[in-house]
Motif scaffolding. Structure first.
Motif, PDB file in Angstrom:
ATOM      1  N   ASP A 279       0.781  -1.382   0.161  1.00  0.00           N
ATOM      2  CA  ASP A 279       0.002   0.004  -0.154  1.00  0.00           C
ATOM      3  C   ASP A 279       0.880   1.258  -0.096  1.00  0.00           C
ATOM      4  N   LEU A 280       1.758   1.066   1.001  1.00  0.00           N
ATOM      5  CA  LEU A 280       2.954   2.476   0.991  1.00  0.00           C
ATOM      6  C   LEU A 280       3.388   2.481  -0.352  1.00  0.00           C
ATOM      7  N   PHE A 281       3.812   1.456  -0.686  1.00  0.00           N
ATOM      8  CA  PHE A 281       4.760   1.672  -1.929  1.00  0.00           C
ATOM      9  C   PHE A 281       3.895   2.104  -3.150  1.00  0.00           C
ATOM     10  N   ILE A 282       2.711   1.747  -3.305  1.00  0.00           N
ATOM     11  CA  ILE A 282       1.930   2.341  -4.482  1.00  0.00           C
ATOM     12  C   ILE A 282       1.719   3.654  -4.231  1.00  0.00           C
ATOM     13  N   ALA A 283       1.323   4.148  -2.825  1.00  0.00           N
ATOM     14  CA  ALA A 283       1.093   5.566  -2.728  1.00  0.00           C
ATOM     15  C   ALA A 283       2.607   6.321  -3.196  1.00  0.00           C
ATOM     16  N   ALA A 284       3.547   5.891  -2.677  1.00  0.00           N
ATOM     17  CA  ALA A 284       4.819   6.341  -2.976  1.00  0.00           C
ATOM     18  C   ALA A 284       5.154   6.610  -4.334  1.00  0.00           C
ATOM     19  N   VAL A 285       4.900   5.538  -5.216  1.00  0.00           N
ATOM     20  CA  VAL A 285       5.037   5.457  -6.494  1.00  0.00           C
ATOM     21  C   VAL A 285       4.158   6.467  -7.183  1.00  0.00           C
ATOM     22  N   GLY A 286       2.775   6.681  -6.692  1.00  0.00           N
ATOM     23  CA  GLY A 286       1.946   7.578  -7.385  1.00  0.00           C
ATOM     24  C   GLY A 286       2.391   9.063  -7.157  1.00  0.00           C
ATOM     25  N   VAL A 287       2.936   9.156  -6.000  1.00  0.00           N
ATOM     26  CA  VAL A 287       3.308  10.763  -5.380  1.00  0.00           C
ATOM     27  C   VAL A 287       4.580  10.980  -6.274  1.00  0.00           C
ATOM     28  N   VAL A 288       5.581  10.201  -6.276  1.00  0.00           N
ATOM     29  CA  VAL A 288       6.727  10.264  -6.941  1.00  0.00           C
ATOM     30  C   VAL A 288       6.695  10.648  -8.393  1.00  0.00           C
ATOM     31  N   SER A 289       5.853   9.841  -8.908  1.00  0.00           N
ATOM     32  CA  SER A 289       5.490   9.791 -10.504  1.00  0.00           C
ATOM     33  C   SER A 289       4.983  11.200 -10.583  1.00  0.00           C
TER      34      SER A 289
END
Lengths: 607, 244
Positions: free
Chosen positions: A141-151
């Motif tokens: 979950d955290l990773f997906i959120a991070a990928v979204g924010v970083v992208s």
């Protein structure tokens, strides 16, 4: 009830995934004014690329993601270079149809390589979960959120601070002016397709890991969700796409919490229709003005229809009427019966999409309404089958027109999205309204077609019934579009503003076109239901809508005879070569692509 | 036309089956203001399009300083030193004025010089200095025209093609724009402008061509054309003569 915090977290995660898709769609729409129907297929390819990396090669997570990003970016570049760039200067509908074709081809290739069955895509992140309130949040979950924010942040930086990013923004705002500033807009297009596809692929692999499940058809829903999110935020706006995605994720998550999982998609599509009708510029825009539409004007390739003398029509009718007597191969007769039923669907679609210029991508929904109406009338109310068929035609006409009515003020691309969503809504309502439709089980034991109490099981009899009905409908449609009505509908297609200025009521004439179209498609669906004796919510799926579209393009949009030719060619010919049955849909996709590129006016010419 | 910066040599242009230019030839000498006059549908704007490479002529040649640019793509033509002030300005509406101006220098890599040029050009257009952070789409028509001209200058062009630079402007701004065109010209930039308003254009131009249904019907120095009775009748509101 589980905690709202959980649903919020879940909604934001899903929203982040949607955002990766929607941002790409928005970028592509921005620079090329194109709704990319192939985007979901790139997302699916991303998921499978991820699977190949994880399961077949065994790469660690960073390499997996890198593989997906590079692979999908390359795919995006190929799509732009070979699928879309050759269509420059073609009618505006051509690239849209091309993306549909590309999507079909990619999906079929994935099916052929990996089989249509779902497979597991294990998450490569540790399985720990962090307790949070009454629920918990996992590493993925955290990773997906991070990928979204970083992208999103990287994309923002790119658009704002780099030379190329400026070029992208300028091209999106005014392509011609950008060209005159010395911007190589082809390169901009290519870069945008690469970025959008990379993000789409990333989204695919993350979704795959999130649900530990991937399948070749997964892209279709993703494209639709991306559209919805993009539309909520305002088409073509990158920040809007992010906001729309998060909002959509949250609404869906709360909706599912209240009503159950099977309502998830229904929510999305109802929101889509609501936004299209009330806020076509997105919910952050204050105007209700329908956005300027790139697709209006010369909608289809102008051409002279091929002249067919009347005696040839008469001869063809006579030959096909006599065929079951001469050629006693029941397989051929069955296939042709199927072609006649598709012929009706093509007649119905060519009136709306060809003659009236309203690109409908949800025509299978009309088949479903007709099929269910007739089946349920006959089964539950004991209505005699011939009467049920007729009633089904009228019900489909009424219901179909009513459903599409809110979208009458839309044009071009937006009609395509709205009809696509309405088609999905029909399927989802059928799935969820168990009291009426028996839900996922489907309708079993539908009585066969009958003629004055005499059931028709015989292949030849079914052939004659469907052929006769199709010919009668074709004649009726020809007669109706020959004079005043046809002129009015074509005027709407060419320029609806001008048509209105000449006193043509858009609502009335679009209504007439959709009602007649609904009647024809409803009859086709009804006959099909009685022939199959079993239907469910997936019998009439979007693939059928797209197949019908390919038929009418093959025949020549708006061309009545062409619609039938298209149906026979696409249903009849592949069946004749049974060996290629597996490749049938792939073939349809390739036919569509070749037509758009080399013969947009179709075999018989547009009318 | 020897020594011309821009030459069109018997150009034939088509829109599908419809011919727009018939053996069109003209020359724009370096450092001058040349205007192309003509009524509706005479092929004026199409001339701009083929110079900028937005449309390719079927035959004939377009030369910039003697070098053929006929078949170059638009970005290459821009890099060769042709800038454009397009019809109805075509700014990037969601970008700020500053960003729009910098877009004009898109093909340049000499950042420091670009910044100097920006300062220099803002002296020429003091109004724009106050509006650098404003979105271009929110400016008035006259201000947008200023941005479009300033943006064209930012690329340090040799030739600026202007398509109807005074169209739709208030009389006050029309004068302002004409003055600016002269100022730009004095700085050594060659100007080729399309105008429907012959009277205005000939006041500042050195030389003029009159285009009629795709052919040069008349040409001459600006004073000659202003004196020409035909021109006076057709364009300067002498008698209203119906055009073909």
């Amino acid at each position: 009830m589980t905690s709202w915090l959980d649903h919020t977290v879940n909604g934001l995660i899903i929203g982040n995934i949607y955002a990766l898709i929607a941002v790409g769609l928005a970028l592509i729409f921005g620079v090329s004014n194109l709704i990319n129907f192939a985007h979901g297929s790139v997302y699916m390819i991303g998921a499978y690329t991820g699977w190949v990396c994880v399961a077949a090669i065994g790469t660690p997570l960073p390499l997996t993601l890198l593989g997906v990003v590079v692979g999908c970016a390359a795919l995006g570049i190929l799509i732009e270079r070979f699928g879309l760039r050759p269509l420059q200067g073609a009618p505006r509908i051509a690239p849209l149809l091309a993306t549909i074709g590309i999507g079909l081809v990619l999906e079929q290739i994935a099916q052929l390589i990996f089989s249509p069955d779902p497979r597991a895509l294990p998450s490569q992140l540790p399985a720990w979960r962090l307790p949070l309130g009454s629920g918990s949040i996992g590493a993925l979950d955290l990773f997906i959120a991070a990928v979204g924010v970083v992208s999103t942040a990287v994309l923002y930086g790119f658009l704002r601070f780099t030379h190329l990013g400026w070029a992208v923004r300028a091209t999106a705002q005014d392509r011609d002016a950008a060209l005159q500033m010395g911007i190589d807009v082809h390169r901009v297009n290519q870069v945008v397709f690469a970025i959008a596809s990379a993000l789409g692929g990333l989204s695919g692999v993350l979704v795959g890991m999130y649900f530990n499940n991937i399948f070749p058809a997964m892209g279709f829903q993703a494209t639709l969700k991306g559209f919805v999110a993009e539309l909520i935020g305002g088409v073509g706006s990158v920040p809007g796409a992010v906001a729309g995605s998060l909002l959509l994720g949250l609404i869906e998550s709360y909706g599912v919490a209240l009503l159950g999982t099977s309502y998830r998609n229904l929510f999305a599509f109802l929101i889509l229709i609501a936004v299209l009708v009330w806020r076509p510029n997105g919910i952050f825009s204050s105007t209700r003005q329908v956005p300027p539409e790139p697709l209006t004007g010369t909608f289809i390739a102008p051409s002279k229809p091929v002249h067919v003398p009347r005696w040839a029509y008469a001869a063809a009718t006579a030959i096909f009427l006599a065929l079951p007597l001469i050629w006693r191969d029941s397989y051929i007769i069955q296939t042709l019966t199927n072609a006649w039923l598709y012929g009706m669907l093509a007649l119905s679609l060519t009136l709306v999409a060809g003659t009236t210029g309203q690109m409908s991508l949800g025509h299978a929904g009309l088949l479903a309404i007709g099929g269910y109406a007739s089946a349920l009338l006959a089964l539950d109310l004991g209505v005699p089958v011939p009467l049920a068929l007729l009633l089904a035609g009228f019900i489909t006409a009424a219901l179909g027109t009513l459903l599409i009515f809110p979208a009458f003020r839309l044009r071009g691309h937006y009609v395509a999205i709205a009809t696509l969503a309405i088609g999905e809504i029909v399927g989802l309502v059928i799935l969820n309204w168990e009291g009426l439709t028996r839900g996922p089980i489907g309708v079993v034991g539908i009585p066969p077609l009958e003629f004055f109490g005499l059931p028709l099981y015989d292949t030849s009899a079914l052939y004659w019934v469907s052929f006769t009905i199709m010919v009668l409908l074709a004649l009726l449609q020809w007669r109706l579009t020959q004079y005043h009505l046809g002129r009015a509908l074509r005027a709407i297609r060419e320029d609806d503003v001008a048509a209105r200025a000449f006193g043509i009521s858009l609502n009335r004439y679009k209504g007439l076109a959709f009602a007649f179209s609904g009647f024809v498609a409803g009859l086709s669906g009804a006959i099909t239901a009685h022939m199959y004796s079993y239907i469910n919510h997936e019998t009439f799926n979007t693939q059928i809508s797209l197949l019908a579209l390919t038929m009418i393009i093959l025949g020549g949009m708006g061309n009545i005879f062409g619609a039938i030719v298209g149906a026979v060619a696409l249903i009849g010919l592949p069946e004749m070569f049974r060996a290629v049955a597996e490749y049938r849909i792939l073939l349809y996709g390739i036919v569509l692509l070749l037509l758009v590129r080399f013969r947009p006016q179709g075999l018989m010419g547009t009318v | 036309m020897n020594g011309a910066l821009l030459t069109l040599d018997s150009v034939n242009t088509f829109y599908g089956p419809v011919q727009v230019h018939f053996d069109l030839s003209l020359g724009v000498p370096a450092g001058k203001i040349v205007c192309l006059l003509g009524g509706n549908a005479s092929g004026k704007s199409t001339t701009m399009k083929i110079i900028l490479g937005l449309l390719k002529p079927r035959s004939g040649a377009i030369l910039l300083d003697g070098q053929p640019i006929t078949n170059l793509p638009t970005p290459a033509i821009v890099r060769a030193g042709v800038a454009s002030v397009p019809e109805s300005r075509r700014l990037f509406p969601a970008m700020t004025v500053r960003e729009n101006l910098l877009m004009g220098a898109f093909t340049r890599r000499d950042r420091a010089a670009v910044q100097q040029d920006l300062d220099r050009i803002l002296e020429l257009f003091p109004r724009l200095g106050e509006r650098l952070a404003q979105r271009a789409g929110t400016l008035s028509g006259g201000e947008q025209q200023m941005v479009a001209m300033a943006r064209a200058l930012m690329g340090r062009p040799r030739l600026i093609c202007m398509d109807e630079p005074t169209m739709g402007l208030s009389p006050l701004y029309v004068d302002r724009v004409l003055e600016l065109i002269q100022t730009i010209s004095r700085q050594g930039v060659t100007i080729f402008m399309v105008e429907q308003n012959a009277n205005l254009a000939l006041q500042i131009a050195h030389y003029g061509y009159v285009l009629q249904t795709g052919r040069i019907a008349l040409q001459g120095s600006a004073p000659e054309l202003l004196r020409n009775p035909q021109i006076r009748d057709v364009y300067l509101g002498g008698q209203s003569v119906q055009q073909k």
